[in-house]
Design an enzyme around this catalytic site. Structure first.
Site, short mmCIF file in Angstrom:
data_model
loop_
_atom_site.label_atom_id
_atom_site.label_comp_id
_atom_site.label_asym_id
_atom_site.label_seq_id
_atom_site.Cartn_x
_atom_site.Cartn_y
_atom_site.Cartn_z
N ASN A 96 11.26 -11.64 8.28
CA ASN A 96 10.67 -10.75 7.55
C ASN A 96 11.30 -9.31 7.80
O ASN A 96 11.37 -8.51 6.86
CB ASN A 96 9.23 -10.66 7.09
N ARG B 79 -7.40 -5.39 21.77
CA ARG B 79 -6.39 -6.39 21.22
C ARG B 79 -5.04 -6.30 22.00
O ARG B 79 -4.71 -5.33 22.20
CB ARG B 79 -6.04 -6.23 19.73
N LEU C 259 -8.26 0.92 11.28
CA LEU C 259 -9.56 1.58 11.60
C LEU C 259 -10.25 1.92 10.46
O LEU C 259 -11.41 1.67 10.19
CB LEU C 259 -9.43 2.30 12.93
N TYR D 5 0.81 -1.18 0.08
CA TYR D 5 0.03 0.06 0.04
C TYR D 5 0.80 1.34 -0.01
O TYR D 5 0.82 2.01 -0.79
CB TYR D 5 -0.94 0.03 1.32
N TYR E 95 5.62 -6.91 16.39
CA TYR E 95 6.19 -5.91 14.97
C TYR E 95 6.69 -4.79 15.46
O TYR E 95 7.72 -4.40 14.91
CB TYR E 95 4.79 -5.41 14.45
N LYS F 211 10.74 -3.78 14.65
CA LYS F 211 11.04 -2.49 13.80
C LYS F 211 12.05 -1.87 14.57
O LYS F 211 12.86 -1.09 14.41
CB LYS F 211 9.61 -1.61 13.73
N ASP G 97 10.29 -6.17 -4.57
CA ASP G 97 9.24 -6.95 -3.50
C ASP G 97 9.23 -8.18 -4.03
O ASP G 97 9.81 -8.68 -5.04
CB ASP G 97 8.03 -6.33 -3.79
N SER H 282 3.84 -6.53 8.51
CA SER H 282 3.68 -5.21 9.11
C SER H 282 2.35 -5.22 10.10
O SER H 282 1.90 -4.40 10.83
CB SER H 282 3.43 -4.03 8.01
N ASP I 118 -2.09 -3.06 21.73
CA ASP I 118 -2.85 -1.93 21.52
C ASP I 118 -2.55 -1.02 22.81
O ASP I 118 -2.98 -1.17 23.86
CB ASP I 118 -4.28 -1.93 21.14
#
Length: 326
Positions: A84, A271, A178, A12, A132, A136, A31, A70, A274
């Site tokens: 990854n 979750r 969201l 995206y 994640y 990072k 990619d 991601s 979060d």
């Protein structure tokens, strides 16, 4: 023309960045999966031999590293995040250095920060909760220790769609973000689920800082220009956000107002991973990059997302959702 290697180009953000900036640079798009809209150099970053061959031939001036596992989903095997994100970044850095490629822009995340009720700046405490975010942060450290000229962009909630020169938006499988979820379900009159109402916020739902994908693209453009003009011993971390502050329920009410439809919603358990509040100060990015968000009002974000959702519906492209948001 300045040469840019863009990893994660089929994604995206990668697709939008390419279309928004393609007239300014000579892009090499990389990619592990192909893209129906443009030519991709297919290579998994964990295939070090092939990656080295590509860098040796293309010799980019700057690498914009967007490729990553991601989704913030704690049910995904930890090893996938390691391979990854961390391993792939390590391979990329090593092959860049062996080919004398000295400049990198890395997309990191706001999720590395410790939860805070006020705007987060780059010197605030670090405490990643999700797999994640932890990977990072590890990638940031690898880049910092590499000696490369580096800009780390900690993105807050990237959303909406690029309208011109091509309509592009999010179509993750599954979708977990969201705004794309709410707009899609609103348009199709599907029940909406909000994760958690016991956060320490005005209405109990998460607060986030949303940034339009066009503003992400311009931040990357300005980062490229900064590295072109400053070529020695650079390592900079910058928050990139939209300077807005909205709870999940406030976003939902905004969407309902714009579409003039009041969708039903249920509150379900929050979750893992979060945070209650992720909003940022972008003072540093404004000063260093001479950049500020221009497209990130919530109305602009929602209206551009609606255009993308209308396209998805017209083409019978179905968004899928995990857990409650089926």
């Amino acid at each position: 023309m300045y040469k840019i290697l863009l990893t994660g180009a089929s994604g995206y953000i990668g697709s939008c960045v390419y279309y928004h900036l393609k007239k300014k640079y000579n892009f090499f798009l990389l990619d592990k999966i192909k893209n129906e809209n443009f030519k991709i150099i297919t290579c998994n970053l964990n295939n070090k031999k092939k990656l080295n061959h590509i860098l040796k031939i293309k010799k980019p001036d700057i690498v914009v590293h967007l490729a990553a596992q991601s989704l913030v989903d704690e049910s995904i095997n930890k090893n996938k995040y390691f391979v990854n994100n961390i391993k792939a970044t390590q391979n990329l850095i090593e092959t860049m250095k062996s080919n004398s490629i000295k400049n990198i822009i890395f997309s990191s995340t706001a999720a590395v920060y410790q939860n805070k009720n006020t705007k987060i700046n780059e010197l605030d405490k670090i405490k990643p909760k999700s797999h994640y975010a932890k990977t990072k942060l590890s990638c940031e450290k690898i880049i910092k220790n590499s000696g490369l000229n580096s800009i780390i962009l900690r993105f807050f909630n990237v959303c909406s769609s690029l309208i011109k020169p091509k309509l592009i938006g999010e179509l993750h499988k599954p979708e977990t973000h969201l705004i794309p979820t709410l707009v899609y379900k609103n348009k199709l009159n599907k029940k909406i689920f909000i994760y958690g109402d016991n956060f320490k916020t005005i209405d109990g739902t998460c607060i986030r800082d949303y940034i339009h994908i066009k503003d992400i693209s311009t931040a990357i453009n300005n980062s490229i220009n900064f590295l072109r003009n400053n070529k020695k011993n650079i390592f900079i971390i910058l928050n990139i956000g939209g300077e807005n502050k909205l709870t999940n329920l406030q976003v939902l009410k905004k969407i309902n107002k714009i579409t003039q439809k009041n969708c039903k919603f249920n509150i379900v358990k929050k979750r893992p991973g979060d945070a209650s509040n992720l909003t940022c100060s972008i003072t540093k990015a404004k000063k260093i990059l001479k950049w500020k968000p221009q497209f990130s009002s919530i109305d602009k974000i929602i209206k551009d997302e609606i255009k993308w959702v209308d396209y998805l519906i017209s083409k019978k492209k179905i968004r899928t959702f995990k857990n409650y948001n089926r």
